[in-house]
Enzyme design. Structure first.
Site: not given
Length: 216
Positions: A142-143, A82, A156, A78, A80, A173
């Site tokens: 998060s991945l 950065h 990741v 979903q 995220t 997510c």
């Protein structure tokens, strides 16, 4: 998994601070142009602020993106965030040549993060129901991956010392109310993003049984 002796070293490329979309395009270009001789690579990068929405992403998980751009991308998962102060590691690996299953790669990424955090006295864990790495109930990494033409891209993102407030503009997510944390709040002497990225790359190479060398 193929033996270490049968596989060439993984090249480490340090990209520094980069906007998201050109790096994503470069990952796709590398994946689509791969042949039997293309070396496996790790890319380390800090992105400019961006929300990325996975292929299964639902718009209701974007609460108040405001002035931060939203990019619909082709990874799993979903939405995220950065941004600066977060290290992102992209493993660009020929998974067929490496005889590496998707679950193997996910576990290697999670285990590498857990190992790096343990070096700083932080006990972290993975969850079988939700990819990523957690400290208690808070998420620290998060991945999201994509496999195409037998090769992996995306990766990741580990929160080191960046501003976490943008995560409050989304359901991270896809989980409403999920708390996010960062290494700087979990240890006394938090290293900088570059140092954490180097250790993360080293740990991931070790998890995969591969040698890591500087990229050209």
């Amino acid at each position: 998994m193929a033996s270490e002796s049968a596989l060439s070293p993984i090249q480490l490329h340090r990209l520094g601070h980069r906007p998201y979309t050109p790096v994503w395009q470069a990952m796709r270009d590398l994946t689509d142009g791969r042949d039997a001789e293309t070396p496996d690579q790790f890319w380390l990068v800090e992105h400019e602020p961006v929300f990325t929405q996975g292929q299964a992403g639902k718009p209701e998980h974007l609460l108040m993106p405001g002035d931060i751009p939203v990019v619909a991308t082709d990874r799993g998962g979903q939405v995220t965030y950065h941004g600066p102060g977060q290290v992102v590691l992209y493993p660009l690996i020929d998974v067929r040549r490496s005889r590496l299953g998707v679950r193997d790669l996910v576990s290697a990424l999670e285990n590498a993060v857990i190992a790096v955090l343990a070096e700083h006295g932080v006990a972290a864990h993975a969850r079988p129901d939700a990819p990523g790495v957690y400290v208690g109930s808070a998420k620290v990494a998060s991945l999201g991956l994509r496999i195409r033409r037998g090769a992996s891209f995306h990766g990741v993102a580990l929160n080191v010392n960046g501003d976490l407030s943008p995560f409050m503009r989304i359901n991270p997510c896809g989980y409403a109310g999920l708390a996010m944390t960062r290494l700087a709040d979990l240890c006394v002497d938090c290293p900088d993003v570059e140092a954490v990225g180097e250790r993360l790359a080293e740990r991931l190479a070790r998890e995969l049984g591969r040698e890591l060398v500087d990229g050209q």
